[in-house]
Write a protein that holds these residues in place. Sequence first.
Motif, PDB file in Angstrom:
ATOM      1  N   PRO A  27       0.630  -0.616  -0.320  1.00 52.77           N
ATOM      2  CA  PRO A  27       0.315  -0.267   0.118  1.00 52.77           C
ATOM      3  C   PRO A  27       1.144   1.322   0.793  1.00 52.77           C
ATOM      4  CG  PRO A  27       0.042  -0.896   2.288  1.00 52.77           C
ATOM      5  CD  PRO A  27       1.040  -1.712   0.894  1.00 52.77           C
ATOM      6  N   PRO A  28       0.368   1.925  -0.498  1.00 47.69           N
ATOM      7  CA  PRO A  28       1.230   3.614  -0.452  1.00 47.69           C
ATOM      8  C   PRO A  28       1.125   3.906   0.868  1.00 47.69           C
ATOM      9  CG  PRO A  28      -1.112   4.017  -0.870  1.00 47.69           C
ATOM     10  CD  PRO A  28      -0.550   2.970  -1.013  1.00 47.69           C
ATOM     11  N   LEU A  29       2.939   4.458   1.674  1.00 43.55           N
ATOM     12  CA  LEU A  29       3.207   5.387   2.401  1.00 43.55           C
ATOM     13  C   LEU A  29       2.253   6.750   2.751  1.00 43.55           C
ATOM     14  CD1 LEU A  29       4.855   4.383   5.002  1.00 43.55           C
ATOM     15  CD2 LEU A  29       6.866   6.173   3.259  1.00 43.55           C
ATOM     16  N   PHE A  30       1.990   6.503   3.909  1.00 43.92           N
ATOM     17  CA  PHE A  30       1.448   8.211   3.677  1.00 43.92           C
ATOM     18  C   PHE A  30       1.720   8.938   4.887  1.00 43.92           C
ATOM     19  CE2 PHE A  30      -2.119   6.187   2.098  1.00 43.92           C
ATOM     20  CZ  PHE A  30      -2.871   7.554   1.348  1.00 43.92           C
ATOM     21  N   ILE A  31       2.326  10.396   5.248  1.00 46.01           N
ATOM     22  CA  ILE A  31       2.819  10.909   5.140  1.00 46.01           C
ATOM     23  C   ILE A  31       2.648  11.818   6.312  1.00 46.01           C
ATOM     24  CG2 ILE A  31       5.694  11.482   5.779  1.00 46.01           C
ATOM     25  CD1 ILE A  31       6.581  10.185   4.228  1.00 46.01           C
ATOM     26  N   SER A  32       2.054  12.286   7.520  1.00 46.86           N
ATOM     27  CA  SER A  32       1.351  13.337   7.143  1.00 46.86           C
ATOM     28  C   SER A  32       1.989  14.371   7.876  1.00 46.86           C
ATOM     29  CB  SER A  32      -0.346  13.254   8.646  1.00 46.86           C
ATOM     30  OG  SER A  32       0.730  12.286   9.678  1.00 46.86           O
ATOM     31  N   GLU A  33       1.873  15.807   8.339  1.00 51.67           N
ATOM     32  CA  GLU A  33       2.902  16.268   8.610  1.00 51.67           C
ATOM     33  C   GLU A  33       3.971  16.770   8.286  1.00 51.67           C
ATOM     34  OE1 GLU A  33       1.019  19.088   9.660  1.00 51.67           O
ATOM     35  OE2 GLU A  33      -1.197  18.283   9.290  1.00 51.67           O
ATOM     36  N   PRO A  34       4.821  16.673   7.180  1.00 51.41           N
ATOM     37  CA  PRO A  34       6.032  16.176   7.207  1.00 51.41           C
ATOM     38  C   PRO A  34       6.956  17.124   7.579  1.00 51.41           C
ATOM     39  CG  PRO A  34       4.700  17.232   5.247  1.00 51.41           C
ATOM     40  CD  PRO A  34       4.029  16.889   6.317  1.00 51.41           C
ATOM     41  N   LEU A  35       6.345  18.710   7.322  1.00 52.78           N
ATOM     42  CA  LEU A  35       7.397  19.211   8.320  1.00 52.78           C
ATOM     43  C   LEU A  35       8.109  18.997   9.703  1.00 52.78           C
ATOM     44  CD1 LEU A  35       7.146  22.178   6.507  1.00 52.78           C
ATOM     45  CD2 LEU A  35       8.734  20.974   6.422  1.00 52.78           C
ATOM     46  N   LYS A  80       8.249  16.159  10.784  1.00 51.56           N
ATOM     47  CA  LYS A  80       9.713  14.787  11.155  1.00 51.56           C
ATOM     48  C   LYS A  80      11.191  15.076  10.681  1.00 51.56           C
ATOM     49  CE  LYS A  80       6.353  12.380  10.230  1.00 51.56           C
ATOM     50  NZ  LYS A  80       5.336  13.218  10.534  1.00 51.56           N
ATOM     51  N   ASP A  81      11.566  14.707  11.622  1.00 50.19           N
ATOM     52  CA  ASP A  81      13.297  15.036  12.026  1.00 50.19           C
ATOM     53  C   ASP A  81      13.675  14.631  10.714  1.00 50.19           C
ATOM     54  OD1 ASP A  81      12.810  15.499  14.641  1.00 50.19           O
ATOM     55  OD2 ASP A  81      13.681  13.806  15.339  1.00 50.19           O
ATOM     56  N   THR A  82      13.865  13.706  10.080  1.00 49.99           N
ATOM     57  CA  THR A  82      14.518  13.012   8.462  1.00 49.99           C
ATOM     58  C   THR A  82      13.965  14.591   7.999  1.00 49.99           C
ATOM     59  OG1 THR A  82      12.565  11.872   7.915  1.00 49.99           O
ATOM     60  CG2 THR A  82      14.786  10.812   9.753  1.00 49.99           C
ATOM     61  N   VAL A  83      13.009  14.456   8.097  1.00 50.47           N
ATOM     62  CA  VAL A  83      12.644  16.310   6.654  1.00 50.47           C
ATOM     63  C   VAL A  83      13.745  17.469   7.198  1.00 50.47           C
ATOM     64  CG1 VAL A  83      10.825  17.645   5.769  1.00 50.47           C
ATOM     65  CG2 VAL A  83      10.594  15.353   5.748  1.00 50.47           C
ATOM     66  N   SER A  84      13.461  17.556   8.695  1.00 49.56           N
ATOM     67  CA  SER A  84      14.277  18.861   9.141  1.00 49.56           C
ATOM     68  C   SER A  84      15.913  18.917   8.773  1.00 49.56           C
ATOM     69  CB  SER A  84      13.549  18.651  10.597  1.00 49.56           C
ATOM     70  OG  SER A  84      12.278  19.217  10.544  1.00 49.56           O
ATOM     71  N   LEU A 136       1.987  21.988   3.194  1.00 48.70           N
ATOM     72  CA  LEU A 136       1.364  20.313   3.543  1.00 48.70           C
ATOM     73  C   LEU A 136       0.916  19.666   4.316  1.00 48.70           C
ATOM     74  CD1 LEU A 136       5.125  19.770   0.818  1.00 48.70           C
ATOM     75  CD2 LEU A 136       2.469  19.578   0.382  1.00 48.70           C
ATOM     76  N   SER A 137       0.541  18.828   3.907  1.00 48.09           N
ATOM     77  CA  SER A 137      -0.469  18.920   5.108  1.00 48.09           C
ATOM     78  C   SER A 137      -0.028  16.612   4.864  1.00 48.09           C
ATOM     79  CB  SER A 137      -2.009  18.320   5.485  1.00 48.09           C
ATOM     80  OG  SER A 137      -2.746  18.972   5.465  1.00 48.09           O
ATOM     81  N   TYR A 138       0.189  16.404   3.482  1.00 45.54           N
ATOM     82  CA  TYR A 138       0.151  14.447   3.651  1.00 45.54           C
ATOM     83  C   TYR A 138       0.775  14.341   2.765  1.00 45.54           C
ATOM     84  CZ  TYR A 138      -3.687  13.138   6.793  1.00 45.54           C
ATOM     85  OH  TYR A 138      -3.973  12.684   7.954  1.00 45.54           O
ATOM     86  N   VAL A 139       1.904  13.266   2.680  1.00 43.64           N
ATOM     87  CA  VAL A 139       2.840  13.061   1.746  1.00 43.64           C
ATOM     88  C   VAL A 139       2.561  11.549   1.508  1.00 43.64           C
ATOM     89  CG1 VAL A 139       5.056  12.360   0.607  1.00 43.64           C
ATOM     90  CG2 VAL A 139       4.965  14.950   1.831  1.00 43.64           C
ATOM     91  N   ILE A 140       1.665  11.444   0.106  1.00 47.37           N
ATOM     92  CA  ILE A 140       1.492   9.856  -0.168  1.00 47.37           C
ATOM     93  C   ILE A 140       2.849   9.268  -1.358  1.00 47.37           C
ATOM     94  CG2 ILE A 140       0.081   8.294  -1.562  1.00 47.37           C
ATOM     95  CD1 ILE A 140      -1.861  11.006  -0.616  1.00 47.37           C
ATOM     96  N   LYS A 141       3.528   8.744  -0.809  1.00 46.56           N
ATOM     97  CA  LYS A 141       4.835   7.999  -1.832  1.00 46.56           C
ATOM     98  C   LYS A 141       4.181   6.082  -1.843  1.00 46.56           C
ATOM     99  CE  LYS A 141       9.454   8.000  -1.229  1.00 46.56           C
ATOM    100  NZ  LYS A 141      10.661   8.364   0.013  1.00 46.56           N
ATOM    101  N   ASP A 142       4.233   6.284  -3.336  1.00 47.19           N
ATOM    102  CA  ASP A 142       4.240   4.818  -3.981  1.00 47.19           C
ATOM    103  C   ASP A 142       5.339   3.768  -3.773  1.00 47.19           C
ATOM    104  OD1 ASP A 142       3.802   2.371  -4.665  1.00 47.19           O
ATOM    105  OD2 ASP A 142       3.978   3.685  -7.118  1.00 47.19           O
ATOM    106  N   GLN A 143       5.763   2.948  -2.551  1.00 48.63           N
ATOM    107  CA  GLN A 143       6.319   2.214  -2.612  1.00 48.63           C
ATOM    108  C   GLN A 143       6.633   0.397  -3.451  1.00 48.63           C
ATOM    109  OE1 GLN A 143       6.773   2.052   2.205  1.00 48.63           O
ATOM    110  NE2 GLN A 143       4.304   1.527   2.152  1.00 48.63           N
TER     111      GLN A 143
END
Length: 572
Positions: A9-17, A19-23, A564-571
């Motif tokens: 299933p696709p990966l849903f990332i909420s509030e990406p900013l 996240k420590d990895t994004v920062s 951005l509220s969500y990032v939807i990533k195909d896995q």
Amino acid sequence: MSRLEAKKPPLFISEPLTKDTVSQSLSLLSGILKSCYGPAGRLKQLHNGVGGCVCTTSQSSAILSRISVSQPVLSLLTASVQNHISRFSDCGLFSAILCCSLIENFKSLNVAACTVIKISKHLLSLCMDYLKSEACGCRVSVDFSSLETLLCLVRSVLTSKPACMLNKPEVDHLTTLILKAFMFTVPCHVETNAVLGKCIIVPVKGRRVVDSTVLPGLLIETPEIQLANLLAVKRTCSNMIKIALFCVSMSGDLFNPEEGTITVHHGISLEMSELNQLLNVGKQLVNDEVGLVVCQKVIHPSLKQYLKGNHVIAVDRAGLSLMEPLSRMTGSKPIASIHSLCPSCYGSLKDVRMESFASKHFLHLIPNDTVVCSLVLCNRNETAWDELKRVCETAEHVLQLTIKEPLALLGGGCTETHLASYIRHKSCSLSTSSFKDMDCSQTQYQLVADGFCRSLESVASSLNHDGGEILTDMVYGHCWLVPSGFPSVSNWSDLVSKCGCGINGNTENLNWRLLQGQFGSPIIQGCLKGPSVKPADFLTLDCFAAKCSGLQVALETANLILDLSYVIKDQN
């Protein structure tokens, strides 16, 4: 074929900013770009994981096109800046650094993203209105009847890229050449819809930069042609050289089987039939008094020999890139078939000569009216030449943008600090109705405005790579760099002589303050009300159109990422 594993299933990332990895990735990208900024920027060596050529550069166009980012947020940022670079060539680092800084400053505020976006859009409109107004204190007019400001613009582009490895005489030489090449491309006869010509960069590596030169017309690299052949070249009765330009192969190749099948009668040779057709073309060219034949692809040796025997110069393998400038310069129309020649397709040249640079030999095509020119660009090694080529292309584009909008902005960090001072001044004088229109409180507006100003000032601070102090004055709002090794309580007037752009000296009490320290009272008077721009001044200038676009792209991209509220990533 059945799947070897189930579809994920696709990966849903909420509030990406959040996240420590994004920062961390954003902070890392910001650090890399800041370290490249300005004349003292640090170089980066870029290469892929499987080998290949190594690129040594500090240019945003080269860096962003060669680094891969895995975070969708960073992909959005880099794609946005790359799109700006594709349209304006300049101010890519400025836009990227400002965007990173805006995101970092805005997300640290305890203000809703939708409110931040509304306020920042208002701040951007204040900036753009100010930059486009006559009262703007960080803007200078460019007078095309005088070369001084244009020379400053080109020199500023050249000196901002240390990987070119240029000394002052080389910078001065190239600045003059680039401006001369640009002037060649400006049409002599102004029409309703005037179109600028083209400058073709000819590479000569392993030679001194001061050996570079600019010539009107086009240089086509070719094996050495005997001088006797050039002197005997066929000319028309008006002493012009008629030119035929072919964009089709003249090698005598047979038809491509993929194009279909053909029926050949017994005893007929396709090869001889094709060669006879080519020789018939040659005879027509000779009868039409054509003196020069240029082919994008290959010319059959027999046809070459026939043309040479009739005092017609034949040049093949010219390549696709030369077709458009050749057509425009000579007035010829590229001929796409050897089965039908129309005399109206021919163009004309004033003269042809031989030119030699290093071990290369060129046929120099000299036009009647110069709208195309050749910049023979030399540098000591391939790495420095590649960087210099990108810089020269940027400088040419900056001049093209400037002729459309004859304005420039002060460089050296002065526009950024001046704009920050202007915004602080304006934000203190907004009416209550303005806050109501934006649906925000005065406190929220001041917080966002402060973050916006600190982001602008952080771009100016990025010019300092040696640990010195960055100052701004309270009179003009300009940026001043203090060399490293002096305490912060020094008498600043003893340590600085000129501001970043070079327009202001320390001849008056300018009430300096540290850029990253406590903010003082906002400036009141404009930048250019005091000192005036003298023609002899060596100012650091930025392209007006490119910097305005960079400012808009940075803020609009930052707002988009903040929203951005969500990032939807195909896995899969």
